[in-house]
Design a protein around this motif. Structure first.
Motif, short mmCIF file in Angstrom:
data_model
loop_
_atom_site.label_atom_id
_atom_site.label_comp_id
_atom_site.label_asym_id
_atom_site.label_seq_id
_atom_site.Cartn_x
_atom_site.Cartn_y
_atom_site.Cartn_z
N MET A 1 0.85 -1.19 0.00
CA MET A 1 0.00 0.00 0.00
C MET A 1 0.89 1.24 0.00
O MET A 1 1.86 1.31 0.75
CB MET A 1 -0.90 0.01 1.23
N LEU A 2 0.56 2.19 -0.86
CA LEU A 2 1.34 3.42 -0.94
C LEU A 2 0.95 4.37 0.18
O LEU A 2 -0.23 4.62 0.43
CB LEU A 2 1.09 4.09 -2.29
N GLY A 3 1.93 4.91 0.87
CA GLY A 3 1.64 5.84 1.94
C GLY A 3 2.79 6.80 2.14
O GLY A 3 3.94 6.47 1.87
N ASP A 4 2.50 8.00 2.63
CA ASP A 4 3.55 8.97 2.92
C ASP A 4 3.93 8.88 4.39
O ASP A 4 3.43 8.04 5.15
CB ASP A 4 3.09 10.38 2.53
N GLY A 5 4.85 9.77 4.81
CA GLY A 5 5.31 9.74 6.19
C GLY A 5 4.20 9.99 7.18
O GLY A 5 4.18 9.40 8.27
N PRO A 30 -8.06 4.06 10.48
CA PRO A 30 -7.52 4.50 9.18
C PRO A 30 -8.58 4.56 8.11
O PRO A 30 -9.50 3.75 8.06
CB PRO A 30 -6.45 3.44 8.87
N ALA A 31 -8.47 5.57 7.24
CA ALA A 31 -9.37 5.74 6.10
C ALA A 31 -8.59 5.48 4.83
O ALA A 31 -7.47 5.99 4.67
CB ALA A 31 -9.97 7.15 6.09
N HIS A 32 -9.15 4.70 3.92
CA HIS A 32 -8.46 4.32 2.69
C HIS A 32 -9.24 4.77 1.45
O HIS A 32 -9.22 4.09 0.43
CB HIS A 32 -8.26 2.80 2.64
N ASP A 33 -9.90 5.88 1.54
CA ASP A 33 -10.77 6.33 0.44
C ASP A 33 -9.92 6.89 -0.69
O ASP A 33 -9.48 8.03 -0.66
CB ASP A 33 -11.74 7.40 0.94
N ARG A 34 -9.69 6.09 -1.73
CA ARG A 34 -8.88 6.53 -2.86
C ARG A 34 -9.64 7.44 -3.83
O ARG A 34 -9.06 7.96 -4.77
CB ARG A 34 -8.33 5.32 -3.63
N SER A 35 -10.93 7.60 -3.60
CA SER A 35 -11.70 8.47 -4.49
C SER A 35 -11.33 9.93 -4.31
O SER A 35 -11.77 10.78 -5.08
CB SER A 35 -13.20 8.28 -4.24
N LEU A 36 -10.51 10.23 -3.29
CA LEU A 36 -10.07 11.61 -3.10
C LEU A 36 -9.25 12.08 -4.29
O LEU A 36 -9.20 13.27 -4.59
CB LEU A 36 -9.24 11.72 -1.82
N ARG A 144 -10.55 18.10 1.95
CA ARG A 144 -10.40 18.52 3.35
C ARG A 144 -10.13 17.35 4.28
O ARG A 144 -9.52 17.51 5.34
CB ARG A 144 -11.67 19.26 3.79
N ALA A 145 -10.57 16.17 3.89
CA ALA A 145 -10.32 14.99 4.72
C ALA A 145 -8.84 14.70 4.86
O ALA A 145 -8.41 14.02 5.80
CB ALA A 145 -11.03 13.77 4.14
N LEU A 146 -8.02 15.21 3.93
CA LEU A 146 -6.59 14.96 3.99
C LEU A 146 -5.93 15.63 5.18
O LEU A 146 -4.85 15.25 5.59
CB LEU A 146 -5.91 15.45 2.70
N TYR A 151 -6.33 9.58 7.19
CA TYR A 151 -6.17 9.18 5.79
C TYR A 151 -4.85 8.45 5.59
O TYR A 151 -3.78 8.98 5.86
CB TYR A 151 -6.23 10.40 4.87
N VAL A 152 -4.93 7.21 5.11
CA VAL A 152 -3.74 6.41 4.84
C VAL A 152 -3.55 6.38 3.33
O VAL A 152 -4.31 5.76 2.59
CB VAL A 152 -3.89 4.98 5.39
N GLY A 153 -2.55 7.06 2.86
CA GLY A 153 -2.27 7.16 1.44
C GLY A 153 -1.16 8.16 1.21
O GLY A 153 -0.55 8.66 2.17
N ASN A 154 -0.89 8.48 -0.03
CA ASN A 154 0.18 9.42 -0.34
C ASN A 154 -0.41 10.78 -0.69
O ASN A 154 -1.17 10.91 -1.64
CB ASN A 154 1.01 8.90 -1.52
#
Length: 319
Positions: A1-5, A30-36, A144-146, A151-154
């Protein structure tokens, strides 16, 4: 899974919370909503000025062999005291524009000038790059959720600055810090992120890509990533860790890489992991300002046990 620091430290914090309490609070899940980040409906068209034009496939023909890259760089762990951080920030804020440099901007300006001094007459140009957190810079309502820690993602993007060696050496530290601020705070992060998403959509061939400067192509480059403002919960039930760092460094790369993280104690001090050229490491360590100090057990609050354990006829001290 891709994620940032930010996402990685959120997972560490979630593990610590789970270990202490046996559950995760609703806000910690954790939220994994890639639709962002959705690709545009229209095909992406490259622009000449697009930073994405510098992305190259990480293939052997574009990289040096692993022995060359390992011999080119040294790996160091430095300790930056809170007072040294504050002092450097004050030095980088005296530019007369009324804007106070952040600690990351001040440190980046200091490193850029040190890099230029090390390059000297060997090259006419040098570069600094930053992995910028977009969570606070994306202003669209759907993003805004970011800004939340769940949010778990990059949500980071690479920003590169290049200038002449002599120009960087000549400019005072506050002026270089202003250059750093302008590069990092450039407007239009929403458009830049969308361009990256559309570019990735058209390059999902299985190849891995990286900015050419990070590979080591062109003039000397130092890339900086800072996790100094993220919450770091490392208490698994028996106190915080003395040191917590992520490790990210690919093989065969010949650029400088510096990672900054706040100590888990939250005392304003930083721990810096650096993979840089020996000349740059020597310049940082010998500077009279004493900003980059090689880390010791004392910096981490570790004390030597008085007990001396004899094993195989030789003494061994234990922390």
């Amino acid at each position: 899974m891709l994620g940032d620091g930010h996402a990685l430290l959120g997972l560490v914090g979630g593990l610590s919370e789970l270990a202490r309490t046996g559950r995760l609070a609703p806000g910690s899940r954790p939220a994994h909503d890639r639709s962002l980040f959705r690709p545009s409906s229209t095909p992406w068209r490259p622009r000449r000025s697009s930073p994405l034009a510098a992305f190259k496939p990480l293939t052997p023909d574009r990289m040096v062999n692993v022995l060359t890259s390992e011999a080119s760089c040294v790996h160091r762990l430095y300790y930056l005291e809170a007072q040294a951080n504050s002092r450097l920030r004050g030095m980088a804020s005296q530019d007369g524009d009324g804007r106070r440099a952040t600690r990351v901007q001040a440190m980046s300006a200091y490193m850029w000038k040190t890099l230029a001094a090390v390059v000297g007459a060997a090259d006419t140009r040098c570069r600094m790059g930053w992995w910028v957190d977009g969570r606070r810079r994306l202003t669209a309502p759907e993003h805004r959720a970011l800004a939340t820690t769940s949010y778990v993602g990059n949500a980071s993007i690479f920003v590169l600055g290049e200038d002449g060696v002599e120009e960087i050496r000549r400019k005072p530290l506050p002026e270089v810090a202003s250059m750093v601020r302008e590069l990092i705070d450039a407007p239009g992060y929403g458009d830049r992120f969308q361009e990256v998403v559309d570019w990735v959509e058209q390059h999902k061939s299985g190849a891995t890509y990286m900015d050419a400067s990070n590979i080591g192509l062109g003039c000397p480059t130092v890339a900086v990533t800072a996790m100094t403002s993220f919450p770091m919960d490392t208490d698994l039930g028996f106190g915080h860790a003395a040191m917590a760092m992520t490790t990210t460094r690919g093989r065969g790369l010949c650029s400088g890489f510096v990672q900054m993280a706040a100590t888990p104690r939250g005392d304003g001090a930083w721990i810096v992991s650096a993979s840089v050229w020996p000349k740059l490491a020597a310049a940082l360590e010998s500077d009279e300002l004493r900003i980059f100090v090689p880390i010791t057990a004392k910096h981490l609050g570790l004390k030597l046990n008085e007990a001396i354990v004899k094993e195989n006829g030789s003494p061994r001290s234990r922390f």
